[in-house]
Design a protein around this motif. Structure first.
Motif, short mmCIF file in Angstrom:
data_model
loop_
_atom_site.label_atom_id
_atom_site.label_comp_id
_atom_site.label_asym_id
_atom_site.label_seq_id
_atom_site.Cartn_x
_atom_site.Cartn_y
_atom_site.Cartn_z
N ARG A 50 3.44 -7.77 6.81
CA ARG A 50 4.28 -6.72 6.42
C ARG A 50 3.43 -5.05 6.49
O ARG A 50 4.13 -3.87 6.26
N MET A 51 2.41 -4.99 6.91
CA MET A 51 1.69 -4.47 6.85
C MET A 51 1.53 -2.91 8.20
O MET A 51 1.74 -1.83 8.57
N PRO B 44 8.24 -13.72 5.18
CA PRO B 44 7.58 -13.22 6.79
C PRO B 44 7.36 -14.26 7.69
O PRO B 44 6.70 -13.69 8.27
N HIS B 45 7.89 -15.51 7.14
CA HIS B 45 8.14 -16.84 8.04
C HIS B 45 9.22 -16.37 8.30
O HIS B 45 9.26 -17.53 10.09
N SER B 46 10.09 -15.93 8.66
CA SER B 46 11.57 -16.05 8.36
C SER B 46 11.24 -15.24 9.93
O SER B 46 12.77 -15.87 10.76
N GLY B 47 11.19 -15.08 10.90
CA GLY B 47 11.18 -14.41 12.03
C GLY B 47 12.65 -12.96 12.37
O GLY B 47 12.08 -13.01 13.13
N VAL B 48 13.00 -12.59 11.74
CA VAL B 48 13.34 -11.41 11.31
C VAL B 48 12.49 -10.17 10.53
O VAL B 48 11.77 -10.60 10.04
N PRO B 49 12.68 -9.29 11.29
CA PRO B 49 12.29 -7.80 11.25
C PRO B 49 12.00 -8.01 9.48
O PRO B 49 13.47 -7.84 8.65
N VAL C 195 10.17 -9.63 0.66
CA VAL C 195 10.71 -10.38 1.72
C VAL C 195 10.38 -11.73 2.57
O VAL C 195 9.30 -11.95 1.76
N ILE D 274 -1.83 0.34 1.26
CA ILE D 274 -0.42 0.83 1.16
C ILE D 274 -0.66 1.71 0.44
O ILE D 274 0.36 3.33 0.76
N GLU E 153 -2.07 -3.64 -1.01
CA GLU E 153 -1.09 -3.41 -2.16
C GLU E 153 -1.78 -1.50 -2.25
O GLU E 153 -1.00 -0.59 -1.90
N VAL F 46 10.80 -15.45 16.41
CA VAL F 46 9.82 -16.40 15.48
C VAL F 46 8.90 -15.29 14.64
O VAL F 46 9.16 -13.99 15.33
N ALA F 47 8.64 -15.99 13.58
CA ALA F 47 7.44 -14.76 12.89
C ALA F 47 6.38 -14.75 13.51
O ALA F 47 6.46 -15.73 14.74
N HIS G 38 9.33 -9.10 17.33
CA HIS G 38 10.19 -9.81 16.61
C HIS G 38 12.09 -9.93 17.34
O HIS G 38 11.64 -10.96 17.74
N MET H 134 6.49 -3.90 -2.49
CA MET H 134 6.19 -4.77 -2.13
C MET H 134 5.42 -4.76 -0.98
O MET H 134 4.87 -5.74 -0.56
N GLY H 135 4.26 -4.16 -1.17
CA GLY H 135 2.95 -4.56 -0.02
C GLY H 135 3.34 -4.62 1.04
O GLY H 135 3.10 -4.91 2.42
N ILE H 136 4.52 -2.94 1.49
CA ILE H 136 4.92 -3.11 2.80
C ILE H 136 5.30 -1.66 3.44
O ILE H 136 4.95 -0.75 2.94
N ASN H 137 4.64 -1.53 4.44
CA ASN H 137 4.77 -0.79 5.53
C ASN H 137 5.39 0.66 5.04
O ASN H 137 6.44 -0.18 4.82
N TYR I 19 12.00 -4.45 8.52
CA TYR I 19 13.32 -4.00 7.95
C TYR I 19 14.71 -4.60 7.67
O TYR I 19 15.25 -3.73 6.92
N ARG I 20 15.00 -5.43 9.03
CA ARG I 20 16.61 -6.46 8.84
C ARG I 20 16.10 -6.85 7.47
O ARG I 20 17.69 -7.01 7.54
#
Lengths: 297, 137
Positions: A196-197, B7-12, B5, A174, A171, A283-284, A219, B46-49, B14-15
């Motif tokens: 995330r980053m 991060p394991h889902s494989g969905v970007p 969010v 960011i 955080e 996939v992730a 992705h 959220m600690g997101i870009n 932003y989506r």
């Protein structure tokens, strides 16, 4: 102007043992790039070359257009650096370490240093040697960012930290990005943090770049295909396909990564290899990393 | 904010943000005129870009879910005409997509699949009435 430029970087520690074998990529202002690779892939070496701590034996590195070995002070003044094995003088007090850094950087932002110090709950009287690993890393981060560097180089910055301290670190980075528009290059084994980053991912494997991609594209435009070991598809045939990046033999299936979206991957497998009923999915990052790296051996 | 969010889902990422905002708009949790957090605030929290948040926000704007007014925060757009109903239907269609794939994969007859859905819907509403009765007691 590019913030970081690596052109055909080579580096060996002893003859015949190359750590980096011709790495080329550059970073634009404001980009956040996650540098991934197994232990020993060459991430730390590359970051140290960018810092000017190590010299490339071949190739060129430019930071803000300058050679970090030729102009160490001009370059370092505009960089913030944190690494896992960074050592702060254990006998000094927190306040003394901060003062030392303040003296080094003309652009030091006292407000920011105070804010971070409060946020992290650091007490200036405490000696570095009595800090926990997480607190010591927070001191290092405070010192690395309080001059609002244009470029932040983070080498496994969250290594050994607990999840809460890692998130705090994330955080803060960011926030710096938001306030100062800094460019960030960071290596990490915590791929959920990278997810995330980072806006872009560079994967290094055995000294060469395996993938250099926008995070969202990784992705959406890369697919893992789980191919059942039936109807004659072999690893050889699959890897020969121009869009296939890696194949890995698993117990009852082959795992292949394609540089195509899932529906196009399924179509290609059916058309070119005659395999149907393949489970093709996005996939992730963590799974993608393992498939790509393990699929190279 | 009402966004998580994974991060394991494989969905970007932003989506994931887009999908959740759309969902909250469709359910009415986010009402027209309501402000979305600024890119900065959301990214720090959220600690997101921040670029990821901007990307999600501009796609939401493109899709007509939110609107940007100069110098003001992003707000949920008014539902003109049947827009709210359309959004609900869009949500439902999206969530049916994996079910449809499953029906095909299992080779289940369409009429049978529909009958199962109707059964499940009516037992869910029966559950609702049970709960209402419980609440009245």
């Amino acid at each position: 102007m590019k913030v970081v430029e690596f052109v055909n970087i080579h580096r060996a520690y002893k003859k015949g043992f190359d750590v980096l074998k011709g790495v080329t990529f550059s970073i634009e202002p404001g980009e956040v790039v996650g540098l991934l690779g197994k232990n020993g892939a060459g991430k730390t070496t590359l970051i140290r070359i960018a810092m000017g701590m190590l010299e490339a034996q071949q190739g060129e590195v430019r930071i803000f257009g300058m050679d970090p070995r030729e102009k160490p002070i001009e370059v370092k003044r505009r960089i913030g650096y944190v690494s896992e094995d960074q050592i702060l003088p254990p006998f000094l007090r927190v306040g003394e370490v901060i003062d030392m850094h303040r003296g080094l950087f003309p652009d030091w932002d006292n407000d920011m240093a105070l804010r971070l110090s409060e946020r992290f709950g650091l007490s200036p009287r405490e000696r570095i040697r009595s800090l926990s690993k997480g607190q010591a890393r927070q001191v290092a981060l405070l010192c690395a960012v309080s001059h609002k560097p244009e470029l932040l180089l983070l080498d496994e910055p969250a290594g050994g930290l607990d999840p809460a301290a890692r998130r705090e670190f994330l955080e803060t980075s960011i926030q710096l990005l938001n306030e100062a528009g800094s460019t960030i290059l960071f290596s990490s084994h915590h791929l959920t943090d990278v997810e995330r980053m980072a806006g872009r991912v560079v994967m290094i494997h055995e000294g060469s770049i395996l993938v250099d991609s926008d995070m969202d594209a990784l992705h959406e435009d890369y697919t893992l295909a789980l191919i059942p070991r039936v109807n004659g598809a072999t690893t050889k045939k699959i890897i020969a396909h121009e869009d296939c990046l890696s194949v890995r033999e698993r117990s009852d299936a082959m795992h292949a990564v394609f540089r195509l979206d899932p529906s196009r991957t399924a179509a290609v497998l059916e058309r070119d290899l005659g395999v149907t009923g393949v489970n093709c999915r996005n996939v992730a990052l963590e799974d993608m990393f393992i498939e790509l790296v393990e699929g190279q051996e | 904010m009402l966004i998580v969010v994974d991060p394991h889902s494989g969905v970007p990422v932003y989506r994931q943000i887009m999908d959740q905002v759309k969902f909250h708009v469709a359910t009415g949790l986010l009402k027209p005129g309501e402000e979305l957090p600024s890119t900065r605030a959301l990214s720090s929290e959220m600690g997101i870009n921040p670029m990821t948040i901007s990307k999600a926000y501009s796609f939401l704007e493109r899709d007509g879910v939110v609107e940007r007014r100069p110098g003001r925060p992003l707000v949920v757009k008014a539902h003109e005409g049947g827009a709210l109903k359309d959004r609900k239907i869009e949500q439902l269609r999206e969530s049916f997509a994996p079910t449809v794939r499953m029906v095909k994969q299992l080779g289940i007859n369409e009429n049978e699949a529909i009958r199962i859905l109707i059964d499940m819907l009516s037992s869910a509403s029966a559950g609702d009435t049970d709960r209402e009765r419980e609440n009245e007691k």
